[in-house]
Design a protein around this motif. Structure first.
Motif, PDB file in Angstrom:
ATOM      1  N   ARG A  82     -36.048 -48.910  11.123  1.00  0.00           N
ATOM      2  CA  ARG A  82     -35.022 -49.927  10.897  1.00  0.00           C
ATOM      3  C   ARG A  82     -35.592 -51.146  10.187  1.00  0.00           C
ATOM      4  O   ARG A  82     -34.927 -51.758   9.352  1.00  0.00           O
ATOM      5  N   PHE A  83     -36.832 -51.516  10.529  1.00  0.00           N
ATOM      6  CA  PHE A  83     -37.440 -52.708   9.927  1.00  0.00           C
ATOM      7  C   PHE A  83     -37.889 -52.449   8.497  1.00  0.00           C
ATOM      8  O   PHE A  83     -37.643 -53.251   7.594  1.00  0.00           O
ATOM      9  N   VAL A  84     -38.549 -51.329   8.265  1.00  0.00           N
ATOM     10  CA  VAL A  84     -39.123 -51.037   6.953  1.00  0.00           C
ATOM     11  C   VAL A  84     -38.080 -50.477   5.996  1.00  0.00           C
ATOM     12  O   VAL A  84     -37.990 -50.885   4.834  1.00  0.00           O
ATOM     13  N   PRO A  94     -40.471 -54.566   3.232  1.00  0.00           N
ATOM     14  CA  PRO A  94     -39.530 -54.014   4.212  1.00  0.00           C
ATOM     15  C   PRO A  94     -38.104 -54.469   3.946  1.00  0.00           C
ATOM     16  O   PRO A  94     -37.860 -55.593   3.506  1.00  0.00           O
ATOM     17  N   VAL A  95     -37.167 -53.603   4.250  1.00  0.00           N
ATOM     18  CA  VAL A  95     -35.766 -53.911   4.020  1.00  0.00           C
ATOM     19  C   VAL A  95     -35.297 -55.063   4.903  1.00  0.00           C
ATOM     20  O   VAL A  95     -34.378 -55.808   4.527  1.00  0.00           O
ATOM     21  N   ALA A  96     -35.924 -55.256   6.047  1.00  0.00           N
ATOM     22  CA  ALA A  96     -35.522 -56.328   6.955  1.00  0.00           C
ATOM     23  C   ALA A  96     -35.766 -57.713   6.359  1.00  0.00           C
ATOM     24  O   ALA A  96     -35.139 -58.686   6.788  1.00  0.00           O
ATOM     25  N   MET A  97     -36.675 -57.819   5.388  1.00  0.00           N
ATOM     26  CA  MET A  97     -36.936 -59.102   4.749  1.00  0.00           C
ATOM     27  C   MET A  97     -35.970 -59.380   3.608  1.00  0.00           C
ATOM     28  O   MET A  97     -35.945 -60.479   3.057  1.00  0.00           O
ATOM     29  N   LEU A  98     -35.167 -58.385   3.242  1.00  0.00           N
ATOM     30  CA  LEU A  98     -34.216 -58.537   2.144  1.00  0.00           C
ATOM     31  C   LEU A  98     -32.769 -58.541   2.628  1.00  0.00           C
ATOM     32  O   LEU A  98     -31.917 -59.178   2.018  1.00  0.00           O
ATOM     33  N   ALA A  99     -32.511 -57.830   3.702  1.00  0.00           N
ATOM     34  CA  ALA A  99     -31.140 -57.688   4.189  1.00  0.00           C
ATOM     35  C   ALA A  99     -30.667 -58.978   4.856  1.00  0.00           C
ATOM     36  O   ALA A  99     -31.446 -59.716   5.463  1.00  0.00           O
ATOM     37  N   GLY A 143     -28.436 -60.952   7.737  1.00  0.00           N
ATOM     38  CA  GLY A 143     -28.157 -60.680   9.131  1.00  0.00           C
ATOM     39  C   GLY A 143     -29.423 -60.604   9.966  1.00  0.00           C
ATOM     40  O   GLY A 143     -30.533 -60.491   9.442  1.00  0.00           O
ATOM     41  N   PRO A 144     -29.272 -60.658  11.291  1.00  0.00           N
ATOM     42  CA  PRO A 144     -30.425 -60.664  12.189  1.00  0.00           C
ATOM     43  C   PRO A 144     -31.052 -59.287  12.339  1.00  0.00           C
ATOM     44  O   PRO A 144     -30.472 -58.265  11.953  1.00  0.00           O
ATOM     45  N   LEU A 145     -32.241 -59.244  12.927  1.00  0.00           N
ATOM     46  CA  LEU A 145     -32.871 -57.987  13.289  1.00  0.00           C
ATOM     47  C   LEU A 145     -32.034 -57.312  14.382  1.00  0.00           C
ATOM     48  O   LEU A 145     -31.329 -57.965  15.145  1.00  0.00           O
ATOM     49  N   SER A 146     -32.136 -55.990  14.476  1.00  0.00           N
ATOM     50  CA  SER A 146     -31.180 -55.228  15.291  1.00  0.00           C
ATOM     51  C   SER A 146     -31.401 -55.347  16.791  1.00  0.00           C
ATOM     52  O   SER A 146     -30.492 -55.078  17.574  1.00  0.00           O
ATOM     53  N   GLY A 147     -32.612 -55.691  17.234  1.00  0.00           N
ATOM     54  CA  GLY A 147     -32.888 -55.776  18.665  1.00  0.00           C
ATOM     55  C   GLY A 147     -33.053 -54.423  19.333  1.00  0.00           C
ATOM     56  O   GLY A 147     -32.896 -54.303  20.548  1.00  0.00           O
ATOM     57  N   THR A 148     -33.403 -53.396  18.558  1.00  0.00           N
ATOM     58  CA  THR A 148     -33.566 -52.050  19.102  1.00  0.00           C
ATOM     59  C   THR A 148     -34.833 -51.946  19.956  1.00  0.00           C
ATOM     60  O   THR A 148     -35.910 -52.372  19.534  1.00  0.00           O
ATOM     61  N   VAL A 149     -34.709 -51.386  21.147  1.00  0.00           N
ATOM     62  CA  VAL A 149     -35.854 -51.107  22.028  1.00  0.00           C
ATOM     63  C   VAL A 149     -35.645 -49.744  22.662  1.00  0.00           C
ATOM     64  O   VAL A 149     -34.557 -49.166  22.593  1.00  0.00           O
ATOM     65  N   GLY A 150     -36.709 -49.225  23.279  1.00  0.00           N
ATOM     66  CA  GLY A 150     -36.609 -47.944  23.974  1.00  0.00           C
ATOM     67  C   GLY A 150     -37.630 -46.954  23.444  1.00  0.00           C
ATOM     68  O   GLY A 150     -38.692 -47.329  22.944  1.00  0.00           O
ATOM     69  N   PHE A 189     -43.874 -54.071  16.629  1.00  0.00           N
ATOM     70  CA  PHE A 189     -43.433 -55.355  17.163  1.00  0.00           C
ATOM     71  C   PHE A 189     -43.032 -56.216  15.970  1.00  0.00           C
ATOM     72  O   PHE A 189     -43.886 -56.600  15.163  1.00  0.00           O
ATOM     73  N   ALA A 190     -41.757 -56.514  15.808  1.00  0.00           N
ATOM     74  CA  ALA A 190     -41.287 -57.424  14.778  1.00  0.00           C
ATOM     75  C   ALA A 190     -40.472 -58.515  15.455  1.00  0.00           C
ATOM     76  O   ALA A 190     -39.532 -58.219  16.207  1.00  0.00           O
ATOM     77  N   LEU A 191     -40.837 -59.777  15.222  1.00  0.00           N
ATOM     78  CA  LEU A 191     -40.151 -60.905  15.835  1.00  0.00           C
ATOM     79  C   LEU A 191     -39.821 -61.930  14.758  1.00  0.00           C
ATOM     80  O   LEU A 191     -40.583 -62.100  13.798  1.00  0.00           O
ATOM     81  N   ARG A 192     -38.724 -62.633  14.953  1.00  0.00           N
ATOM     82  CA  ARG A 192     -38.299 -63.617  13.947  1.00  0.00           C
ATOM     83  C   ARG A 192     -37.639 -64.810  14.620  1.00  0.00           C
ATOM     84  O   ARG A 192     -36.921 -64.662  15.605  1.00  0.00           O
ATOM     85  N   ARG A 193     -37.892 -65.990  14.060  1.00  0.00           N
ATOM     86  CA  ARG A 193     -37.162 -67.203  14.436  1.00  0.00           C
ATOM     87  C   ARG A 193     -36.676 -67.875  13.148  1.00  0.00           C
ATOM     88  O   ARG A 193     -37.417 -67.940  12.162  1.00  0.00           O
ATOM     89  N   VAL A 194     -35.451 -68.375  13.180  1.00  0.00           N
ATOM     90  CA  VAL A 194     -34.848 -69.051  12.039  1.00  0.00           C
ATOM     91  C   VAL A 194     -34.645 -70.510  12.417  1.00  0.00           C
ATOM     92  O   VAL A 194     -33.989 -70.820  13.419  1.00  0.00           O
TER      93      VAL A 194
END
Length: 206
Positions: A109-111, A120-125, A127-134, A141-146
């Motif tokens: 999802r991140f890349v 990574p696509v997450a740096m271009l898209a 909206g927020p990161l998806s918050g997927t865990v499990g 580990f990908a974390l972001r603050r705006v």
């Protein structure tokens, strides 16, 4: 330090002696005359296990890793034991600072398909990161603050990571704030990589 697009950033890396942990202090200052919206994103690929096993069979090794998000904002990854003789392993990471926390532990999802951590696509898209865990197939580990930074405003963001054989030590150490400037018994290095968009919004990646 480095300056790009009016954003100045420096990063101190602190490795406490004798501890399976690392702390980074990312100091950011808006040197432009306009307010800026800054996205701070950190990402780390995980090897929760023996290096030889990961190098020999990385896909198989990752099948035993399960990620979770604690209420404190700490991300954890646990390697489930494959036998009674194998001890569990834990890793954790946190991103302290202003702004709402976002996170992602699914590398796909991140890349994104056909991409790498260099783009990574997450740096271009939007909206927020998806918050997927499990039990994700390929954990990261990908974390972001705006944050919104006024002209000339300094910001401090703290990145922490640790590893242990039990959950409580690894989450407790990582949830704690970064200590004051380190004594001579720790190793300190400085490094930073920044990139800025042209629309008045900046991205800082570590």
């Amino acid at each position: 330090g480095r300056r790009h697009g009016g954003i100045e950033a420096t990063c101190e890396i602190v490795v406490p002696e004798g501890e399976d942990a690392e702390a980074r202090r990312l100091r950011i200052r808006n040197r432009s005359v306009d307010p800026r919206r800054i996205e701070v994103t950190v990402v780390a690929e995980l090897v929760v296990g023996h290096r030889g096993g990961d190098q020999g069979h990385p896909a198989f090794s990752k099948l035993f890793v399960e990620t979770a998000a604690q209420a404190s904002g700490v991300l954890t990854a646990r390697r489930r034991p494959r036998s009674r003789n194998e001890s569990p392993l834990w890793a954790a990471a946190a991103l302290h600072g202003a702004g709402e926390l976002q996170f992602e532990t699914d590398r796909d999802r991140f890349v994104g398909r056909g991409r790498s951590l260099h783009d990574p696509v997450a740096m271009l898209a939007e909206g927020p990161l998806s918050g997927t865990v499990g039990s994700v197939l390929d954990p990261v580990f990908a974390l972001r603050r705006v944050v919104e930074a006024r002209a000339g405003q300094p910001l401090l963001v703290r990145v922490l990571g640790s590893a242990a054989q039990q959950e409580t030590p690894v989450t407790g150490e990582t949830a704690a704030a970064v200590p004051p400037p380190p004594p001579p018994s720790v190793v300190v290095a400085t490094a930073v990589e920044t990139s800025a968009a042209a629309s008045g919004s900046s991205e800082v990646s570590v």
